[in-house]
Write a protein that holds these residues in place. Structure first.
Motif, PDB file in Angstrom:
ATOM      1  N   MET A 250      28.321  43.654  42.361  1.00  7.65           N
ATOM      2  CA  MET A 250      29.624  44.310  42.400  1.00  7.65           C
ATOM      3  C   MET A 250      29.508  45.804  42.093  1.00  7.65           C
ATOM      4  O   MET A 250      30.516  46.484  41.966  1.00  7.65           O
ATOM      5  N   GLY A 251      28.272  46.284  41.934  1.00  4.18           N
ATOM      6  CA  GLY A 251      28.074  47.689  41.618  1.00  4.18           C
ATOM      7  C   GLY A 251      28.073  47.926  40.115  1.00  4.18           C
ATOM      8  O   GLY A 251      28.376  47.031  39.324  1.00  4.18           O
ATOM      9  N   PRO A 252      27.772  49.161  39.700  1.00  7.39           N
ATOM     10  CA  PRO A 252      27.631  49.446  38.264  1.00  7.39           C
ATOM     11  C   PRO A 252      28.947  49.498  37.508  1.00  7.39           C
ATOM     12  O   PRO A 252      28.978  49.314  36.297  1.00  7.39           O
ATOM     13  N   ARG A 253      30.051  49.762  38.199  1.00 12.32           N
ATOM     14  CA  ARG A 253      31.357  49.869  37.510  1.00 12.32           C
ATOM     15  C   ARG A 253      32.432  49.116  38.287  1.00 12.32           C
ATOM     16  O   ARG A 253      33.372  49.706  38.809  1.00 12.32           O
ATOM     17  N   PRO A 254      32.343  47.808  38.335  1.00 13.11           N
ATOM     18  CA  PRO A 254      33.345  47.043  39.084  1.00 13.11           C
ATOM     19  C   PRO A 254      34.711  47.113  38.415  1.00 13.11           C
ATOM     20  O   PRO A 254      34.821  47.059  37.192  1.00 13.11           O
ATOM     21  N   ASP A 255      35.724  47.220  39.226  1.00 12.89           N
ATOM     22  CA  ASP A 255      37.085  47.360  38.721  1.00 12.89           C
ATOM     23  C   ASP A 255      37.505  46.106  37.954  1.00 12.89           C
ATOM     24  O   ASP A 255      37.452  44.990  38.465  1.00 12.89           O
ATOM     25  N   GLY A 256      37.903  46.288  36.692  1.00 15.86           N
ATOM     26  CA  GLY A 256      38.398  45.195  35.877  1.00 15.86           C
ATOM     27  C   GLY A 256      37.334  44.307  35.275  1.00 15.86           C
ATOM     28  O   GLY A 256      37.656  43.327  34.608  1.00 15.86           O
ATOM     29  N   MET A 257      36.054  44.645  35.495  1.00 16.24           N
ATOM     30  CA  MET A 257      34.963  43.792  35.030  1.00 16.24           C
ATOM     31  C   MET A 257      33.962  44.592  34.205  1.00 16.24           C
ATOM     32  O   MET A 257      33.812  45.802  34.380  1.00 16.24           O
ATOM     33  N   VAL A 259      29.874  44.690  33.231  1.00 17.40           N
ATOM     34  CA  VAL A 259      28.560  44.192  33.642  1.00 17.40           C
ATOM     35  C   VAL A 259      27.781  43.756  32.401  1.00 17.40           C
ATOM     36  O   VAL A 259      27.661  44.506  31.433  1.00 17.40           O
ATOM     37  N   CYS A 260      27.246  42.529  32.429  1.00 16.95           N
ATOM     38  CA  CYS A 260      26.487  41.983  31.305  1.00 16.95           C
ATOM     39  C   CYS A 260      25.038  41.764  31.730  1.00 16.95           C
ATOM     40  O   CYS A 260      24.767  41.395  32.881  1.00 16.95           O
ATOM     41  N   HIS A 261      24.107  41.980  30.801  1.00 15.86           N
ATOM     42  CA  HIS A 261      22.683  41.789  31.075  1.00 15.86           C
ATOM     43  C   HIS A 261      22.080  40.928  29.973  1.00 15.86           C
ATOM     44  O   HIS A 261      22.279  41.184  28.795  1.00 15.86           O
ATOM     45  N   VAL A 262      21.343  39.910  30.354  1.00 13.61           N
ATOM     46  CA  VAL A 262      20.514  39.152  29.417  1.00 13.61           C
ATOM     47  C   VAL A 262      19.168  38.959  30.104  1.00 13.61           C
ATOM     48  O   VAL A 262      19.058  38.207  31.081  1.00 13.61           O
ATOM     49  N   GLY A 263      18.144  39.635  29.604  1.00 14.96           N
ATOM     50  CA  GLY A 263      16.862  39.585  30.282  1.00 14.96           C
ATOM     51  C   GLY A 263      17.013  40.103  31.697  1.00 14.96           C
ATOM     52  O   GLY A 263      17.532  41.191  31.934  1.00 14.96           O
ATOM     53  N   GLY A 264      16.631  39.312  32.673  1.00 15.73           N
ATOM     54  CA  GLY A 264      16.773  39.726  34.062  1.00 15.73           C
ATOM     55  C   GLY A 264      18.016  39.192  34.728  1.00 15.73           C
ATOM     56  O   GLY A 264      18.182  39.339  35.945  1.00 15.73           O
ATOM     57  N   THR A 265      18.904  38.567  33.967  1.00 18.83           N
ATOM     58  CA  THR A 265      20.109  37.967  34.534  1.00 18.83           C
ATOM     59  C   THR A 265      21.302  38.910  34.376  1.00 18.83           C
ATOM     60  O   THR A 265      21.600  39.375  33.278  1.00 18.83           O
ATOM     61  N   VAL A 266      21.959  39.197  35.489  1.00 16.38           N
ATOM     62  CA  VAL A 266      23.147  40.042  35.499  1.00 16.38           C
ATOM     63  C   VAL A 266      24.354  39.158  35.824  1.00 16.38           C
ATOM     64  O   VAL A 266      24.311  38.339  36.741  1.00 16.38           O
ATOM     65  N   TYR A 267      25.424  39.322  35.055  1.00 17.80           N
ATOM     66  CA  TYR A 267      26.663  38.604  35.325  1.00 17.80           C
ATOM     67  C   TYR A 267      27.814  39.490  34.872  1.00 17.80           C
ATOM     68  O   TYR A 267      27.605  40.605  34.389  1.00 17.80           O
ATOM     69  N   TYR A 268      29.044  39.029  35.035  1.00 14.40           N
ATOM     70  CA  TYR A 268      30.211  39.888  34.818  1.00 14.40           C
ATOM     71  C   TYR A 268      31.247  39.176  33.958  1.00 14.40           C
ATOM     72  O   TYR A 268      31.396  37.952  34.018  1.00 14.40           O
ATOM     73  N   GLN A 269      31.980  39.977  33.188  1.00 13.61           N
ATOM     74  CA  GLN A 269      33.062  39.431  32.369  1.00 13.61           C
ATOM     75  C   GLN A 269      34.344  40.181  32.656  1.00 13.61           C
ATOM     76  O   GLN A 269      34.361  41.409  32.745  1.00 13.61           O
ATOM     77  N   ARG A 270      35.418  39.425  32.802  1.00 12.79           N
ATOM     78  CA  ARG A 270      36.744  40.031  33.057  1.00 12.79           C
ATOM     79  C   ARG A 270      37.222  40.730  31.801  1.00 12.79           C
ATOM     80  O   ARG A 270      37.221  40.157  30.708  1.00 12.79           O
ATOM     81  N   GLN A 271      37.619  41.984  31.966  1.00  9.25           N
ATOM     82  CA  GLN A 271      38.126  42.737  30.822  1.00  9.25           C
ATOM     83  C   GLN A 271      39.421  42.111  30.311  1.00  9.25           C
ATOM     84  O   GLN A 271      40.229  41.590  31.078  1.00  9.25           O
ATOM     85  N   VAL A 272      39.584  42.171  29.011  1.00 11.14           N
ATOM     86  CA  VAL A 272      40.799  41.647  28.391  1.00 11.14           C
ATOM     87  C   VAL A 272      41.909  42.674  28.540  1.00 11.14           C
ATOM     88  O   VAL A 272      41.749  43.835  28.182  1.00 11.14           O
ATOM     89  N   THR A 273      43.015  42.247  29.111  1.00 12.02           N
ATOM     90  CA  THR A 273      44.158  43.139  29.277  1.00 12.02           C
ATOM     91  C   THR A 273      44.803  43.404  27.927  1.00 12.02           C
ATOM     92  O   THR A 273      45.148  42.453  27.213  1.00 12.02           O
ATOM     93  N   PRO A 274      44.979  44.661  27.540  1.00  8.46           N
ATOM     94  CA  PRO A 274      45.605  44.941  26.239  1.00  8.46           C
ATOM     95  C   PRO A 274      46.996  44.339  26.162  1.00  8.46           C
ATOM     96  O   PRO A 274      47.775  44.407  27.109  1.00  8.46           O
ATOM     97  N   ALA A 275      47.270  43.722  25.055  1.00  9.71           N
ATOM     98  CA  ALA A 275      48.585  43.102  24.867  1.00  9.71           C
ATOM     99  C   ALA A 275      49.647  44.176  24.684  1.00  9.71           C
ATOM    100  O   ALA A 275      49.422  45.201  24.030  1.00  9.71           O
ATOM    101  N   ALA A 276      50.797  43.952  25.292  1.00 11.89           N
ATOM    102  CA  ALA A 276      51.906  44.884  25.123  1.00 11.89           C
ATOM    103  C   ALA A 276      52.439  44.786  23.699  1.00 11.89           C
ATOM    104  O   ALA A 276      52.393  43.718  23.083  1.00 11.89           O
ATOM    105  N   PRO A 277      52.931  45.903  23.147  1.00 10.85           N
ATOM    106  CA  PRO A 277      53.490  45.847  21.788  1.00 10.85           C
ATOM    107  C   PRO A 277      54.611  44.816  21.716  1.00 10.85           C
ATOM    108  O   PRO A 277      55.474  44.757  22.587  1.00 10.85           O
ATOM    109  N   GLU A 278      54.569  44.017  20.695  1.00 13.81           N
ATOM    110  CA  GLU A 278      55.569  42.964  20.550  1.00 13.81           C
ATOM    111  C   GLU A 278      56.786  43.494  19.802  1.00 13.81           C
ATOM    112  O   GLU A 278      56.659  44.264  18.852  1.00 13.81           O
TER     113      GLU A 278
END
Length: 459
Positions: A250-257, A259-278
């Protein structure tokens, strides 16, 4: 012999219909498929291409996907990704999803099902308690490999990289190979889907905690690939994970994601959307957590016919009520199937309603009813989820209380039965009719009080 113009047009149509792209070394296979499919329909290549271009031809698109796709796979393929999944990703998801106790997994381009079942096995092994619910959806455009996936039966060659302890625990020996254990197979469902097309329910926003899409993206056109990235990103819940094949990125800066690295394995995590003030909390008690209920009457079923079917249910005329509904996918159909003892069909109906509309309290309650016949722990898990999704739903509380009494857990039973007794006064008539087992509100209330007295727990 296929001409260059016909072949070029065929490849353009494959890109249009399937979103696939082809390298020059694919020309021989592609030409052979064009010739074979045209002859199968008794058409010239030109007439065949005109028909393929002119209108939706769903059955033929499925045949082309079957003829052109590469389907070789095996369990726990790319072991290093599964190691990261088991050591890093699943523990994180279990911690973050502890409130709901549900893991929702999506295998995109699942082929003959080995990946989807591998994911289900990994999640079943990692979950900390039996009442956790794991659901895996596998999709592919190839109808033939999906039929194999649904059979859950595999040759020893498909298990060539499966550890012996996993093979022993999660597979059953057959005369010609292995069958996936029913505990795993029951959590996995397969659907025919072309990733170049749209399916809003399948790709619902935040619908999954984990998505695997490996060795598919390289075959797609740039536009289809970019759209699939967007759909997968949107379909991941906050903090969810995405695994791609080693040749995909997905490239080095995927939108909303991230990039995670463990050894030679690359995978992605969805960014947590900041909660709106309650806003400042109101003095009243917090509102119940509610999720849309599954369709009852549905758009294709008239209100009169639905009321007639409900009346037949009330009179215990289950077969007649089912005939009145026909094949329409509504909750009432699942309830009637369960009443008739057709539990597998009832369970499948509930799963399909959840697939279409997401987690729904009434459908999960129906799953609990089905599981009471074969696995009380899974039944309790489904009832817990139904009560979590709708905190005003009395019926799952009643069922959990009765199950706890059966286990000899009088303290736990009293907690659930007291909640059910409190909520029954406002329970809807329709829910009582669907899930009350023929008892009305007064009889259910009496049952609650009787079982509470039997618990002997003083408050």
């Amino acid at each position: 012999m296929t001409g260059s113009k016909s072949l070029a047009r065929f490849r353009d149509l494959l890109q249009k219909r399937l979103g696939w792209t082809f390298a020059d070394n694919d020309l021989t296979q592609t030409a052979t498929v064009l010739t074979t499919r045209a002859k199968a329909h008794g058409l010239s290549e030109r007439d065949y291409l005109d028909r393929l271009d002119g209108r939706r031809w769903t059955a033929e698109i499925a045949e082309l996907a079957q003829a052109l796709s590469i389907t070789e796979t095996y369990f726990f393929r790319h072991e290093e990704q599964f190691r990261v999944l088991q050591e890093r990703v699943l523990p994180d998801l279990i911690e973050s999803r502890a409130g709901q106790r549900v893991l929702r997994i999506f295998s995109v381009g699942c082929s003959s099902g080995e990946e989807a079942y591998s994911l289900a096995i990994a999640a079943a092994t990692a979950k900390p308690a039996d009442d956790w619910i794991v659901t895996v959806v596998g999709v592919d455009a190839n109808r033939q490999v999906l039929a194999k996936a649904r059979s859950a039966s595999y040759s020893p060659w498909s298990l060539r990289d499966t550890p012996e302890d996993v093979r022993t625990r999660w597979f059953r020996r057959t005369s010609d190979g292995y069958r996936v254990d029913e505990r795993v197979a029951a959590t996995v469902r397969f659907a025919e889907h072309n990733v170049a097309g749209e399916d809003p329910q399948l790709w619902r926003t935040a619908g999954y905690d984990l998505i695997f899409c490996r060795n598919l993206l390289m075959y797609l056109t740039d536009d289809v690939r970019a759209n699939l990235y967007r759909k997968m990103t949107r379909a991941l819940a906050d903090g969810g994970y995405l695994f791609l094949g080693h040749t995909d990125s997905m490239g080095p800066r995927p939108d909303g994601m991230v990039v995670c690295h463990v050894g030679g394995t690359v995978y992605y995590q969805r960014q947590v959307t900041p909660a709106a003030p309650e806003p400042a909390p109101a003095p009243a008690s917090p509102p119940a957590v509610r999720v849309a209920r599954p369709p009852m009457a549905g758009p294709d079923l008239g209100a009169d016919a639905y009321r007639r079917a409900l009346g037949l249910l009330r009179d215990d005329r289950f077969a007649e009520a089912l005939d009145a509904l026909g094949d329409r996918e509504v909750l009432l159909r699942g309830v009637l199937l369960a009443q008739l003892g057709r539990v597998d069909e009832a369970r499948a109906t509930a799963h399909r309603l959840i697939d279409v509309g997401g987690p729904q309290p009434d459908a999960h309650h129906l799953l609990g009813i089905c599981h009471e016949l074969d696995c009380a722990d899974q039944a309790t898990g489904q009832y817990k989820l139904a009560a979590y999704l709708d905190s005003q739903f009395a019926m799952p509380r009643l069922r959990m209380g009765l199950l706890a009494r059966r286990r000899g857990d009088d303290t736990g039973a009293a907690d659930h039965l007291e909640a059910a007794l409190r909520l029954l006064a406002a329970e809807s008539e329709e829910r009582i009719m669907l899930f009350g087992g023929g008892f009305g509100r007064l009889a259910l209330t009496t049952l609650c009080r009787t079982e509470l007295d039997a618990c002997g727990v003083r408050r």
